[in-house]
Design a protein around this motif. Structure first.
Motif, PDB file in Angstrom:
ATOM      1  N   ALA A   1       0.831  -1.211   0.000  1.00 27.80           N
ATOM      2  CA  ALA A   1       0.000   0.000   0.000  1.00 27.80           C
ATOM      3  C   ALA A   1       0.862   1.257   0.000  1.00 27.80           C
ATOM      4  CB  ALA A   1      -0.944   0.003   1.199  1.00 27.80           C
ATOM      5  N   GLN A   2       1.940   1.249   0.777  1.00 25.53           N
ATOM      6  CA  GLN A   2       2.844   2.402   0.796  1.00 25.53           C
ATOM      7  C   GLN A   2       3.482   2.594  -0.579  1.00 25.53           C
ATOM      8  OE1 GLN A   2       5.397   1.128   3.988  1.00 25.53           O
ATOM      9  NE2 GLN A   2       4.385   2.456   5.486  1.00 25.53           N
ATOM     10  N   ALA A   3       3.887   1.504  -1.201  1.00 24.73           N
ATOM     11  CA  ALA A   3       4.522   1.594  -2.521  1.00 24.73           C
ATOM     12  C   ALA A   3       3.538   2.112  -3.565  1.00 24.73           C
ATOM     13  CB  ALA A   3       5.065   0.224  -2.934  1.00 24.73           C
ATOM     14  N   ARG A   4       2.285   1.635  -3.523  1.00 20.83           N
ATOM     15  CA  ARG A   4       1.290   2.105  -4.494  1.00 20.83           C
ATOM     16  C   ARG A   4       1.000   3.592  -4.299  1.00 20.83           C
ATOM     17  NH1 ARG A   4      -0.144  -3.149  -3.618  1.00 20.83           N
ATOM     18  NH2 ARG A   4      -1.621  -2.738  -1.945  1.00 20.83           N
ATOM     19  N   LEU A   5       0.876   4.019  -3.042  1.00 21.83           N
ATOM     20  CA  LEU A   5       0.630   5.434  -2.764  1.00 21.83           C
ATOM     21  C   LEU A   5       1.821   6.276  -3.239  1.00 21.83           C
ATOM     22  CD1 LEU A   5      -1.093   6.998   0.215  1.00 21.83           C
ATOM     23  CD2 LEU A   5       1.144   7.851  -0.405  1.00 21.83           C
ATOM     24  N   LEU A   6       3.020   5.809  -2.961  1.00 22.58           N
ATOM     25  CA  LEU A   6       4.216   6.531  -3.390  1.00 22.58           C
ATOM     26  C   LEU A   6       4.254   6.644  -4.919  1.00 22.58           C
ATOM     27  CD1 LEU A   6       6.739   7.914  -2.295  1.00 22.58           C
ATOM     28  CD2 LEU A   6       7.908   5.702  -2.413  1.00 22.58           C
ATOM     29  N   HIS A   7       3.873   5.582  -5.605  1.00 24.81           N
ATOM     30  CA  HIS A   7       3.834   5.645  -7.074  1.00 24.81           C
ATOM     31  C   HIS A   7       2.852   6.719  -7.543  1.00 24.81           C
ATOM     32  CE1 HIS A   7       3.543   4.715 -11.281  1.00 24.81           C
ATOM     33  NE2 HIS A   7       2.236   4.583 -11.132  1.00 24.81           N
TER      34      HIS A   7
ATOM     35  N   LEU B   1      -1.452  14.823  -4.803  1.00 29.02           N
ATOM     36  CA  LEU B   1      -2.890  14.578  -4.741  1.00 29.02           C
ATOM     37  C   LEU B   1      -3.426  14.867  -3.343  1.00 29.02           C
ATOM     38  CD1 LEU B   1      -2.997  11.149  -6.614  1.00 29.02           C
ATOM     39  CD2 LEU B   1      -3.941  13.305  -7.447  1.00 29.02           C
ATOM     40  N   PRO B   2      -4.679  15.329  -3.253  1.00 30.18           N
ATOM     41  CA  PRO B   2      -5.306  15.474  -1.939  1.00 30.18           C
ATOM     42  C   PRO B   2      -5.632  14.091  -1.366  1.00 30.18           C
ATOM     43  CG  PRO B   2      -6.833  16.148  -3.665  1.00 30.18           C
ATOM     44  CD  PRO B   2      -5.533  15.805  -4.333  1.00 30.18           C
ATOM     45  N   MET B   3      -5.739  14.026  -0.048  1.00 29.99           N
ATOM     46  CA  MET B   3      -5.970  12.756   0.632  1.00 29.99           C
ATOM     47  C   MET B   3      -7.229  12.043   0.126  1.00 29.99           C
ATOM     48  SD  MET B   3      -3.486  12.508   2.610  1.00 29.99           S
ATOM     49  CE  MET B   3      -2.638  12.965   4.080  1.00 29.99           C
ATOM     50  N   ARG B   4      -8.294  12.782  -0.077  1.00 28.60           N
ATOM     51  CA  ARG B   4      -9.544  12.142  -0.510  1.00 28.60           C
ATOM     52  C   ARG B   4      -9.369  11.474  -1.877  1.00 28.60           C
ATOM     53  NH1 ARG B   4     -13.430  12.490   2.860  1.00 28.60           N
ATOM     54  NH2 ARG B   4     -13.718  14.251   4.241  1.00 28.60           N
ATOM     55  N   ARG B   5      -8.670  12.134  -2.780  1.00 27.68           N
ATOM     56  CA  ARG B   5      -8.463  11.545  -4.108  1.00 27.68           C
ATOM     57  C   ARG B   5      -7.567  10.307  -4.006  1.00 27.68           C
ATOM     58  NH1 ARG B   5      -6.588  14.085  -9.154  1.00 27.68           N
ATOM     59  NH2 ARG B   5      -7.444  16.049  -8.502  1.00 27.68           N
ATOM     60  N   LEU B   6      -6.561  10.366  -3.115  1.00 29.95           N
ATOM     61  CA  LEU B   6      -5.717   9.189  -2.895  1.00 29.95           C
ATOM     62  C   LEU B   6      -6.559   8.018  -2.392  1.00 29.95           C
ATOM     63  CD1 LEU B   6      -2.537  10.691  -1.216  1.00 29.95           C
ATOM     64  CD2 LEU B   6      -2.596   9.312  -3.294  1.00 29.95           C
ATOM     65  N   ALA B   7      -7.470   8.298  -1.462  1.00 27.81           N
ATOM     66  CA  ALA B   7      -8.323   7.244  -0.914  1.00 27.81           C
ATOM     67  C   ALA B   7      -9.163   6.607  -2.017  1.00 27.81           C
ATOM     68  CB  ALA B   7      -9.208   7.808   0.195  1.00 27.81           C
ATOM     69  N   VAL B   8      -9.702   7.425  -2.906  1.00 26.35           N
ATOM     70  CA  VAL B   8     -10.509   6.903  -4.013  1.00 26.35           C
ATOM     71  C   VAL B   8      -9.634   6.051  -4.927  1.00 26.35           C
ATOM     72  CG1 VAL B   8     -11.790   7.555  -6.103  1.00 26.35           C
ATOM     73  CG2 VAL B   8     -12.227   8.738  -3.940  1.00 26.35           C
TER      74      VAL B   8
ATOM     75  N   LEU C   1      -6.864   4.487  -4.245  1.00 27.52           N
ATOM     76  CA  LEU C   1      -6.410   3.273  -3.575  1.00 27.52           C
ATOM     77  C   LEU C   1      -7.566   2.404  -3.092  1.00 27.52           C
ATOM     78  CD1 LEU C   1      -3.462   4.752  -1.492  1.00 27.52           C
ATOM     79  CD2 LEU C   1      -3.295   3.275  -3.503  1.00 27.52           C
ATOM     80  N   LYS C   2      -8.792   2.921  -3.252  1.00 30.54           N
ATOM     81  CA  LYS C   2      -9.995   2.208  -2.819  1.00 30.54           C
ATOM     82  C   LYS C   2      -9.928   1.851  -1.333  1.00 30.54           C
ATOM     83  CE  LYS C   2     -10.943   0.396  -7.433  1.00 30.54           C
ATOM     84  NZ  LYS C   2     -10.351   1.495  -8.096  1.00 30.54           N
ATOM     85  N   CYS C   3      -9.639   2.868  -0.515  1.00 29.18           N
ATOM     86  CA  CYS C   3      -9.614   2.669   0.927  1.00 29.18           C
ATOM     87  C   CYS C   3     -10.125   3.923   1.634  1.00 29.18           C
ATOM     88  CB  CYS C   3      -8.223   2.287   1.415  1.00 29.18           C
ATOM     89  SG  CYS C   3      -6.978   3.571   1.260  1.00 29.18           S
ATOM     90  N   GLU C   4     -10.264   3.852   2.929  1.00 23.42           N
ATOM     91  CA  GLU C   4     -10.776   4.962   3.725  1.00 23.42           C
ATOM     92  C   GLU C   4      -9.737   6.082   3.824  1.00 23.42           C
ATOM     93  OE1 GLU C   4     -13.864   5.305   5.069  1.00 23.42           O
ATOM     94  OE2 GLU C   4     -14.324   3.472   3.959  1.00 23.42           O
ATOM     95  N   PRO C   5     -10.183   7.349   3.842  1.00 27.01           N
ATOM     96  CA  PRO C   5      -9.244   8.464   3.999  1.00 27.01           C
ATOM     97  C   PRO C   5      -8.374   8.346   5.250  1.00 27.01           C
ATOM     98  CG  PRO C   5     -11.373   9.294   3.299  1.00 27.01           C
ATOM     99  CD  PRO C   5     -11.562   7.827   3.586  1.00 27.01           C
TER     100      PRO C   5
END
Length: 149
Positions: A44-50, A57-64, A66-70
């Motif tokens: 998950a950390q690697a995907r977010l870093l990519h 990106l804003p946190m909410r867009r990252l959550a969408v 990554l398909k997970c909760e903010p």
């Protein structure tokens, strides 16, 4: 009257393609987890870093994406920020919004991760450029038909 297109049972070829896509995804994620572990990161950390190496990106867009909760995204960003791989900064378009962005070191690690993915790279290299282009086009069509993620 024939059943609507969406409710028809899939044919054998479609089912086989779905199974093959599932196997490709499983192998890709296993390879990604292994590559992430070599950098002391979770998948998950690697995907977010990519994602952040492409654009802040804003946190909410990252959550969408990554398909997970903010709240999960906040924890992942906190851990990456503590390692100096991610930073938070104000959004120039709306100073009330914080963007997460990869640092230079974060972008370097994201690039290393992507280049180290053997499963994603080696079998594709065995295909001719024309075949890779055709596969890319088909995958894009599949994603466009399903809508944005």
């Amino acid at each position: 009257m024939p059943a609507p297109e969406k409710h028809r049972a899939p044919d054998t070829l479609t089912l086989e393609v779905v199974d093959l896509i599932g196997e490709v995804v499983a192998r890709y994620y296993a390879d990604y987890e292994e590559a992430a572990g070599e950098h002391a990161l979770t998948g998950a950390q690697a995907r977010l870093l990519h994602l952040l190496s492409v654009e802040p990106l804003p946190m909410r867009r990252l959550a969408v994406r990554l398909k997970c909760e903010p709240s999960n995204v906040t924890g992942i960003v906190d851990r990456l920020e503590a390692r100096g791989l991610v930073e938070r900064r104000p959004d120039p378009a709306d100073r009330r919004v914080k963007l997460a962005a990869a640092t230079d070191e974060g972008r370097r690690i994201a690039r290393d991760l992507r280049q180290s993915l053997r499963f994603a790279r080696e079998p594709l290299a065995g295909l001719a450029e024309e075949e890779r282009g055709a596969l890319r086009g088909l995958l894009r069509r599949m994603l466009e038909a399903d809508g944005p993620s």
